[in-house]
Structure formats: structure tokens, C-alpha cells
Write a protein that holds these residues in place. Structure first.
Motif, PDB file in Angstrom:
ATOM      1  N   TRP A   9       0.849  -1.196   0.000  1.00 14.17           N
ATOM      2  CA  TRP A   9       0.000   0.000   0.000  1.00 14.17           C
ATOM      3  C   TRP A   9       0.876   1.235   0.000  1.00 14.17           C
ATOM      4  N   ILE A  10       0.394   2.286  -0.606  1.00 12.86           N
ATOM      5  CA  ILE A  10       1.011   3.589  -0.425  1.00 12.86           C
ATOM      6  C   ILE A  10       0.683   4.014   0.999  1.00 12.86           C
ATOM      7  N   GLN A  11       1.696   4.513   1.711  1.00  8.62           N
ATOM      8  CA  GLN A  11       1.471   4.940   3.098  1.00  8.62           C
ATOM      9  C   GLN A  11       1.833   6.399   3.244  1.00  8.62           C
ATOM     10  N   MET A  12       0.844   7.195   3.671  1.00  7.58           N
ATOM     11  CA  MET A  12       1.091   8.621   3.873  1.00  7.58           C
ATOM     12  C   MET A  12       0.750   8.988   5.309  1.00  7.58           C
ATOM     13  N   TYR A  13       1.518   9.904   5.885  1.00  8.08           N
ATOM     14  CA  TYR A  13       1.343  10.302   7.280  1.00  8.08           C
ATOM     15  C   TYR A  13       0.998  11.785   7.359  1.00  8.08           C
ATOM     16  N   ALA A  14      -0.099  12.079   8.059  1.00 11.08           N
ATOM     17  CA  ALA A  14      -0.571  13.461   8.164  1.00 11.08           C
ATOM     18  C   ALA A  14      -0.033  14.117   9.421  1.00 11.08           C
ATOM     19  N   GLU A  15       0.322  15.405   9.264  1.00 13.20           N
ATOM     20  CA  GLU A  15       0.910  16.146  10.383  1.00 13.20           C
ATOM     21  C   GLU A  15      -0.155  16.783  11.279  1.00 13.20           C
ATOM     22  N   ASP A  16      -1.216  17.278  10.641  1.00  7.98           N
ATOM     23  CA  ASP A  16      -2.284  17.886  11.432  1.00  7.98           C
ATOM     24  C   ASP A  16      -3.638  17.515  10.826  1.00  7.98           C
ATOM     25  N   ILE A  17      -4.688  18.015  11.440  1.00  6.48           N
ATOM     26  CA  ILE A  17      -6.036  17.618  11.011  1.00  6.48           C
ATOM     27  C   ILE A  17      -6.316  18.095   9.587  1.00  6.48           C
ATOM     28  N   GLN A  18      -5.912  19.303   9.296  1.00  7.45           N
ATOM     29  CA  GLN A  18      -6.145  19.827   7.947  1.00  7.45           C
ATOM     30  C   GLN A  18      -5.459  18.948   6.905  1.00  7.45           C
ATOM     31  N   GLU A  19      -4.226  18.571   7.198  1.00  7.06           N
ATOM     32  CA  GLU A  19      -3.519  17.736   6.225  1.00  7.06           C
ATOM     33  C   GLU A  19      -4.191  16.365   6.108  1.00  7.06           C
ATOM     34  N   ALA A  20      -4.658  15.822   7.241  1.00 10.35           N
ATOM     35  CA  ALA A  20      -5.336  14.525   7.205  1.00 10.35           C
ATOM     36  C   ALA A  20      -6.560  14.597   6.298  1.00 10.35           C
ATOM     37  N   CYS A  21      -7.325  15.680   6.431  1.00  6.90           N
ATOM     38  CA  CYS A  21      -8.512  15.840   5.586  1.00  6.90           C
ATOM     39  C   CYS A  21      -8.121  15.905   4.115  1.00  6.90           C
ATOM     40  N   ASP A  22      -7.156  16.757   3.824  1.00  3.82           N
ATOM     41  CA  ASP A  22      -6.772  16.967   2.431  1.00  3.82           C
ATOM     42  C   ASP A  22      -6.093  15.733   1.843  1.00  3.82           C
ATOM     43  N   MET A  23      -5.388  15.008   2.698  1.00  9.72           N
ATOM     44  CA  MET A  23      -4.679  13.812   2.244  1.00  9.72           C
ATOM     45  C   MET A  23      -5.664  12.741   1.757  1.00  9.72           C
ATOM     46  N   HIS A  24      -6.829  12.660   2.401  1.00  9.51           N
ATOM     47  CA  HIS A  24      -7.828  11.680   1.962  1.00  9.51           C
ATOM     48  C   HIS A  24      -8.325  11.985   0.556  1.00  9.51           C
ATOM     49  N   ILE A  25      -8.512  13.273   0.290  1.00  7.95           N
ATOM     50  CA  ILE A  25      -9.001  13.656  -1.043  1.00  7.95           C
ATOM     51  C   ILE A  25      -7.948  13.306  -2.091  1.00  7.95           C
ATOM     52  N   GLN A  26      -6.685  13.567  -1.760  1.00  2.35           N
ATOM     53  CA  GLN A  26      -5.604  13.202  -2.680  1.00  2.35           C
ATOM     54  C   GLN A  26      -5.466  11.685  -2.793  1.00  2.35           C
ATOM     55  N   ALA A  27      -5.723  10.990  -1.673  1.00  8.21           N
ATOM     56  CA  ALA A  27      -5.512   9.540  -1.633  1.00  8.21           C
ATOM     57  C   ALA A  27      -6.371   8.812  -2.670  1.00  8.21           C
ATOM     58  N   PHE A  28      -7.635   9.247  -2.801  1.00  2.88           N
ATOM     59  CA  PHE A  28      -8.499   8.576  -3.781  1.00  2.88           C
ATOM     60  C   PHE A  28      -7.982   8.774  -5.203  1.00  2.88           C
TER      61      PHE A  28
ATOM     62  N   ARG B 161      -3.605  24.848  -0.760  1.00  3.56           N
ATOM     63  CA  ARG B 161      -2.884  24.344   0.415  1.00  3.56           C
ATOM     64  C   ARG B 161      -1.824  23.325  -0.020  1.00  3.56           C
ATOM     65  N   SER B 162      -0.647  23.413   0.624  1.00  2.40           N
ATOM     66  CA  SER B 162       0.433  22.493   0.269  1.00  2.40           C
ATOM     67  C   SER B 162       1.145  22.014   1.529  1.00  2.40           C
ATOM     68  N   TYR B 163       1.540  20.778   1.492  1.00  3.53           N
ATOM     69  CA  TYR B 163       2.225  20.185   2.659  1.00  3.53           C
ATOM     70  C   TYR B 163       3.541  19.548   2.248  1.00  3.53           C
ATOM     71  N   GLY B 164       4.048  19.898   1.063  1.00  2.00           N
ATOM     72  CA  GLY B 164       5.165  19.173   0.504  1.00  2.00           C
ATOM     73  C   GLY B 164       4.634  18.037  -0.340  1.00  2.00           C
TER      74      GLY B 164
END
Lengths: 87, 271, 394
Positions: free
Chosen positions: C130-149, C244-247
């Protein structure tokens, strides 16, 4: 759908594999005393037995594994199992 | 398969059926077919069924799950129970050859009492499998399944009829098919179908149908077809120890009594 | 729209905006609020999905496997023991190339039983495909899900979005909740590359013998390597769409000219940033490299990001018992055969919810600046507890 990622496999592609090499015995349908009970046709595990006429059956040697179920079940002993000829 | 028609999606468990029919890059299956793991075809089929619903495609296909007795009654029991309880519209078919045959015939929860398997060997201090066969149809019935039937490769027409009938019911359906395992049972391949018939015609493997928890039909044993259990036991190497060690006759008697009890319980004998 | 939300609720709403068709999960602390949130959204008619109640995580993973194979966008969430119970199916989903998205609310693994946060659970499954991504804060966690799909469906590789249990799942923060139409524009409806249908029957999950197994695994490995590009592209596309960008695979914080670079992932980075600010104020040249993606592992990028530092300290909430922190070992591998290698040390912190403070991070940093010897430390140990837990003489 095309083959993909090595996980999508095309349906019904085993047909081109012949099972001839599996057999030690092969059935011989004598087609003499057959009563058309269909037991051989229905019970063949490989679907190799086919019907030619109401009381006439044979087995597709590309699919038959020579298990002998048809001969065992035949109520009128109209199927013989014979030793496969050595290639 | 012939009975279910082309509009099906099949979820298969790990086992001989999967190993023999899908060796990469070929497949024997002409219908959509998926194999995931040994213990989860019930859950995978559940996922297929809800996805069809979610996508508005529920009329597209009937969902069938297939597994062996070990995958159903033992390791997959939780997943199977969940599928039944949730009421998915799935036909679950269990091919019961009474052991883990794909791995070399080890004991499963559906191995009958006194049968020898590689993990329940017989010897001077053991009669093989010490426990009785799990009554899986009764467990399924307790979940409130719409349709439950047992059948056997001894009578393929019976299987076809029951698959067709099962698919007319909405909700979870269960079909348990008794299948001899030639190497596991220690028999000649030629007599496998005859053995399957003896299992039925001795009363050892009752063939019946249940609708919403009530038995609606049993396969009657014709008087001329009735056999004693020994006709069934004797040709099988998995029961050979019953004829080898002293005291075996008591066990055979007990097996006969179990068969007679089935005949009585289900009313198996034709008038 | 900016709203104050609990992390789990924010994630549930973000996942719902991705319009999954099948949601299936089994409750486990601290993942529960996410799946409860989704159940509520389905019950209220705000999410048009089948929500399946299963009897175990094993079936939860199996149901999303079946649903994804049938062509539905499928989502699950779990944590700790639940993830481990799913393990067999997790490998299977990846091997079958099904683009499932899963949230892991990171939690310690038993024994001893512990419901608090660390990252041992998902890090133990880093080799599952699986691709594994780690979120730093709540905002990133939310946005990461949208990118994940989008990433999962582009590559046909499942994505695990890892967020620290409690610290992110149960915290309240102001969150920028995107508009549904913007999410729809960024993430179009799922168009599966293959799916089960009688209209075009295929066989999935076939057996591959010694003659073909390696090739099929290689295809997955190659796709996983290519995933780096997709992840970067999606990070850029997301920034264009939402600002928004997180790297991409990595991020950095005050890393320029740093003599000491601290590396970590997840919510620990917030604490570390505060520590680095104080250290910089005190004249210490310390910076941070954030690992956003553990798989695919950004080996080259990590090498380039760390090569100019004299010292690297990898601070993480997991341990490969008998070795060191898992991420640290992997970072060492990025320098295998390199001309210049910083002194890399492993710091295992915060296991089982042990608090990690700004002072803890500063202690680690100052310690490394005064002595850069490569070492492995399990930091923040209470020696009184240690002695009382193990009083018998050997």
C-alpha cells in the motif's frame, strides 16, 4: 477488459490445454446396450462425455482424464476402461 | 454453473477449485470470478453484493460464494456468519469433502467421526477423528437463512435443480454439496460417484431442503437403493482401521445407528 | 468554509465529499469517531453509500476488497489490533491492485494492551504494497484523503492515510472544509480500469506459480516506484485547486543551512517545529525534514534533503525491536555508498501515548549537537517504572 497488472485474466482460456497426458485408462463407449439413462453424461467430472444420439454417447479425449466414473456407473456395462496406449 | 446461468459473479475461496482452474495466465471461468483468500469469500461476496446495490447494478448479476468445508465451517465461520446475519442476497455453496483436501487431507470441522485424516490418524490408541461432524445446515438455519439445501455430486441433476431453486429466493441461501475426495478418502476415482450415492442411500448424508427454517423436502431412499453403512465404509481407506483393530465393529455399529437415526429424523425411507 | 471540528469528524466529512459508494469498517478505538461520523452522514442522507456493519476487521477489509473489485469506490478505517487482524487481506488488496483508501488512526500494538498513540501499527505493515502517507495535522489529514483517492485510482494501488490516534483524531481544530463542488472538480467519479461484471467477464485473484509470481510482484513494485511522480503531481494539483500544500513526498521546516536535521512523520512534527523555533532563537542551526510518504520510500529525495547536514536525528514513534526505529534504518539505506554521509542517530519516542514535549525534542537536538556519535536511543524513559517493572535479578 484487457489483461492488466498481471491480475486481470481472460475468461475461459484453459480450454486450449489438453488433459490427454493425465490418462492411464481411457473409456471405450461400446454403444451397444446403452439405454440412454444419461448417468455417464451427467456424472462426468470433466464434462467430457457428449451425446451423439438418444442411446449413443462418447467421450472427448481432449478433456477426459480417464477417471472411470462413467464405466463404474453404467447400469448396463456398456463402457469399458482400456489401458491407454503408450505414446 | 449451468444452472445459475451467465449473469453471476462468483467469489471463490482458496482451494483445489481455485488452484486447478486459474493458474496464471489461464482461467477456466467464463463468468466474472474472484478469488481473494481462504476464509473470506462470504465477506468478499458481501462486498460485491453491496457494490452492485450502491451502483444501481443489482439486476446485473446474482452473487455466488464458493468454498470448501474447512473454509466454511472452520476458518471462515465468522465471515460466513456475518454474511448470513446481514441478510445479503447471496448463494453460498460449500463443497463438503469432509477435510482440508487441498493441503493433503487434514481434519476439518466437517470430518465425520471415526474418519482417518492426516492430522487425525488412526492407530491402536485412536479411532481417527474423535468428534462428530458439525451440523452446519442447522447453524445456518439458526441465522434465519431463506433457503438451505444439501446435495451431492452423486446426483448432479439434484444440484442443478437446487441451484436454480435457491436463486429464486431473496436473501442468504446455503447449499452444501457432498463431494468425495479421491486421494483423501482413499478410493479409486471410478467409484467416487458411487460412494457419494452410498453416503446418501445409507442415510449417513441426508439430502434435504429447508425454506425459512422449515424442512420442505427430503430425498427419499428407494427400497432397492438402501444400503448398510458398510457398503460405504469398506471401500474407503479412511475407514480401513475400523476393520483392522479389535473393537472396530462397535464403531461401525455406532455409525450404522447414526445413519438409522438420520433415516428416522428426516423420514428418508420411501414408502 | 472554516469550522472548528474534531479531527475524526473533519476526516469523516472529507471522506464523504469523496463520495465513496461502499463504506465498511469495524469499530476500534481511536478510529471510532470517524466511522460513527460516516454512519451518521449516511443515515442523514448526506452520503449516498452502502454502509456495511461487519463482524470483524478481517471482513471489513474483505468487503471493501469485493466492493472495489466490483467497481465501487470503497473506504475503510481501522487502528492497531484491527489493522493487524486485517493483515492478510491488506496484502491481498494490494496484490489485486484494488484502489481502496483506508484511514489508520495510529495506535500502539498489544502487548501490553494500550489504546494510546504511536505508529507501530502501520509501520509494521509498510511492506504490504500500500502507499502509506502520514498526516501532520487535522487539515492535512482531511486533504490527504481527497488526494488519496485520486492517487489510488490513478495507479490502482491502495492508499493508507495514517493519522495519529487521539492527537489528531480527537483534537478540535479550526479546519478549512472544502466545498463539495471543488472536491468533485478535483476528484471525478471512479472509473475502474477493470471490474467484475457479466457483461465482460474477467478472472481476478488467479494462482500464479513460480513461472509468473515474480513478474506480477515486479509490476506492483514498479508501479509503486512510479507512484512518487503521481503523489507529487497530485500535491501540485491539489495546491492549485485548494491553495494548500504540505510538501510532496517530503516537506521541510527551517532546514536551510541546518547543521542538524531532525526527521519525523505525523503529529510529532508540530511539537518539533516549536522546539526548532526555540533552538533557532538560541542560535542553534537545527531544521526539520518531514516524511510524508513512507511508501513509496523517497530515498533519493531524502538523500538530497539530508546530505548537507552534519547530523541527522530520526525521531519516531515505532521500533523494530532488536534493531532501532524503522524509519531511521530506511534513511540509513538512502546513504548506502554515498560520498558524504551525515551521522545518523535513531530516537524512539512516544510509544503507547507517552507524551513528547518540546523540551524532549530540544534535549535530543542539543545532545546531538554536543555529541554527534551515531546511536540508538529509546528516549523519555522513566527509570523508576523500569526498575519496578523488572525487579528480579537475572
Amino acid at each position: 477488459m484487457k489483461p492488466m497488472f498481471g491480475v486481470v485474466v481472460q475468461p475461459g482460456t484453459t480450454r486450449d490445454q489438453k488433459k490427454t497426458g493425465w490418462r492411464i485408462y481411457r473409456p471405450r463407449f461400446k454403444q451397444k446396450d446403452c439405454i440412454g439413462c444419461l448417468d455417464c453424461l451427467r456424472s462426468c467430472p470433466d464434462g467430457a462425455v457428449y451425446q451423439i444420439d438418444k442411446k449413443k454417447f462418447d467421450s472427448d479425449m481432449d478433456a477426459c482424464k480417464g477417471c472411470g466414473v462413467c464405466a463404474d456407473l453404467c447400469p448396463v456395462d456398456d463402457i469399458d476402461m482400456e489401458l491407454e496406449e503408450q505414446q | 454453473m449451468e444452472a445459475a446461468g451467465p449473469d453471476v459473479i462468483i467469489a471463490n475461496a482458496t482451494g483445489c477449485l481455485e488452484v486447478f482452474t486459474t493458474r496464471f495466465p489461464r482461467s477456466s471461468w467464463q463468468v466474472p470470478w474472484i478469488h481473494s483468500l481462504f476464509e473470506n469469500p462470504a465477506s468478499v461476496a458481501s462486498g460485491i453484493e453491496v457494490a452492485l446495490k450502491a451502483l444501481g447494478r443489482e439486476d446485473e448479476a446474482k452473487v455466488i460464494a464458493q468454498a470448501g468445508d474447512g473454509g466454511t465451517a472452520d476458518i471462515g465461520m465468522g465471515a460466513f456468519s456475518g454474511m448470513l446475519e446481514r441478510g445479503h442476497n447471496i448463494l453460498y455453496v460449500c463443497y463438503d469433502n469432509e477435510a482440508y483436501s487441498n493441503t493433503g487431507f487434514q481434519r476439518s470441522g466437517l470430518t465425520p467421526k471415526d474418519a482417518l485424516t492426516t492430522t487425525s490418524p488412526a492407530g491402536p490408541t485412536s479411532w481417527g477423528n474423535l468428534t462428530r461432524k458439525k451440523d452446519l445446515p442447522a447453524i445456518v438455519a439458526a441465522h434465519g437463512a431463506a433457503y438451505i439445501a444439501t446435495s451431492s455430486v452423486g446426483y448432479p441433476v439434484d444440484i442443478t435443480r437446487k441451484v436454480k431453486k435457491a436463486l429464486t429466493f431473496t436473501g442468504p441461501k446455503y447449499l452444501q454439496i457432498h463431494c468425495p475426495c479421491v486421494p483423501g478418502w482413499g478410493i479409486e476415482s471410478a467409484i467416487s460417484v458411487r460412494m457419494a450415492r452410498y453416503a446418501i442411500n445409507s442415510g449417513l448424508y441426508p439430502i434435504f431442503e429447508m425454506e425459512y427454517g422449515k424442512i420442505t423436502k427430503v430425498r427419499k431412499i428407494k427400497k432397492e437403493d438402501l444400503v448398510g453403512v458398510e457398503e460405504y465404509l469398506k471401500p474407503q481407506k479412511r475407514f480401513a482401521h475400523l476393520y483392522k483393530y479389535p473393537g472396530g465393529e462397535e464403531h461401525i455399529k455406532a455409525i450404522q445407528a447414526a445413519a438409522d437415526a438420520n433415516i428416522e429424523k428426516y423420514g428418508l425411507l420411501a414408502e | 468554509m472554516r469550522r472548528i471540528l474534531e479531527g475524526s469528524q473533519a476526516v469523516a466529512e472529507s471522506v464523504a465529499m469523496c463520495r465513496p459508494k461502499v463504506v465498511c469498517a469495524y469499530p476500534i478505538t481511536p478510529q471510532t469517531h470517524i466511522v460513527e461520523g460516516l454512519a451518521r452522514l449516511v443515515a442523514e442522507g448526506r452520503l449516498d453509500a452502502q454502509y456495511v456493519l461487519v463482524e470483524a476487521e478481517f471482513s471489513a477489509a474483505s468487503v471493501v476488497l469485493g466492493a472495489s473489485a466490483t467497481g465501487a469506490r470503497a473506504y475503510t478505517a481501522t487502528s492497531s489490533q484491527g489493522l493487524l487482524l486485517m493483515t492478510e487481506v491488506i496484502f491481498n488488496i494490494a496484490g489485486m491492485r484494488l484502489p481502496v483508501v483506508m484511514t489508520v488512526a495510529n495506535r500502539a500494538v498489544s502487548a501490553p494492551i494500550n489504546i494510546w498513540n504511536d505508529q507501530q501499527d502501520s509501520m509494521s505493515l509498510r511492506d504490504c504494497g500500500w502507499i502509506q502517507m502520514y498526516a501532520e495535522d487535522i487539515q492535512e489529514a482531511c486533504d490527504m484523503h481527497i488526494q488519496a483517492f485520486t492517487i489510488a485510482e490513478e495507479l490502482n494501488i491502495p492508499v493508507m492515510v495514517c493519522m495519529d490516534g487521539y492527537i489528531l483524531t480527537h483534537a478540535m481544530e479550526p479546519v478549512e472544509v472544502p466545498e463539495q463542488e471543488h472536491v468533485d472538480a478535483y476528484l471525478p467519479p471512479f472509473k475502474p480500469k477493470f471490474y467484475l461484471t457479466p457483461k465482460d467477464p474477467i478472472t481476478l485473484g488467479s494462482m500464479a506459480g513460480p513461472d509468473a509470481y515474480m513478474e506480477i510482484r515486479l509490476l506492483l513494485h514498479q508501479s509503486m516506484q512510479r507512484a512518487s511522480f503521481t503523489i507529487r503531481e497530485e500535491a501540485n494539483r491539489f495546491e492549485e485547486a485548494f491553495g494548500r500544500s504540505y510538501g510532496d513526498l517530503l516537506g521541510s521546516y527551517r532546514a536551510e543551512d541546518a547543521e542538524l536535521l531532525l526527521v519525523s512523520m505525523g503529529s510529532l512534527l508540530g511539537t518539533m517545529k516549536d522546539a526548532v523555533d526555540e533552538l533557532r532563537d538560541g542560535g542553534h542551526p537545527v531544521g526539520i525534514v518531514k516524511v510524508r510518504t513512507v511508501r513509496p520510500f523517497p530515498r533519493t529525495q531524502l538523500h538530497d534533503a539530508l546530505a548537507d547536514a552534519r547530523i541527522v536525528g530520526v525521531i519516531e514513534k515505532d521500533i523494530s525491536l532488536g534493531l532501532e526505529g524503522i524509519l531511521c534504518s530506511e534513511i540509513r539505506s538512502a546513504f548506502c555508498g554515498a560520498a558524504r554521509t551525515p551521522n545518523i542517530s535513531s530516537f524512539v519516542v512516544g510509544l503507547g501515548g507517552r507524551d513528547v514535549t518540546v523540551d524532549n525534542i530540544k534535549d535530543i537536538a542539543l545532545g546531538l549537537l554536543s555529541d554527534d556519535t551515531c546511536r540508538v536511543e529509546v528516549a523519555g524513559i522513566d527509570h523508576e517504572v523500569l526498575w519496578s517493572a523488572h525487579s528480579e535479578e537475572e
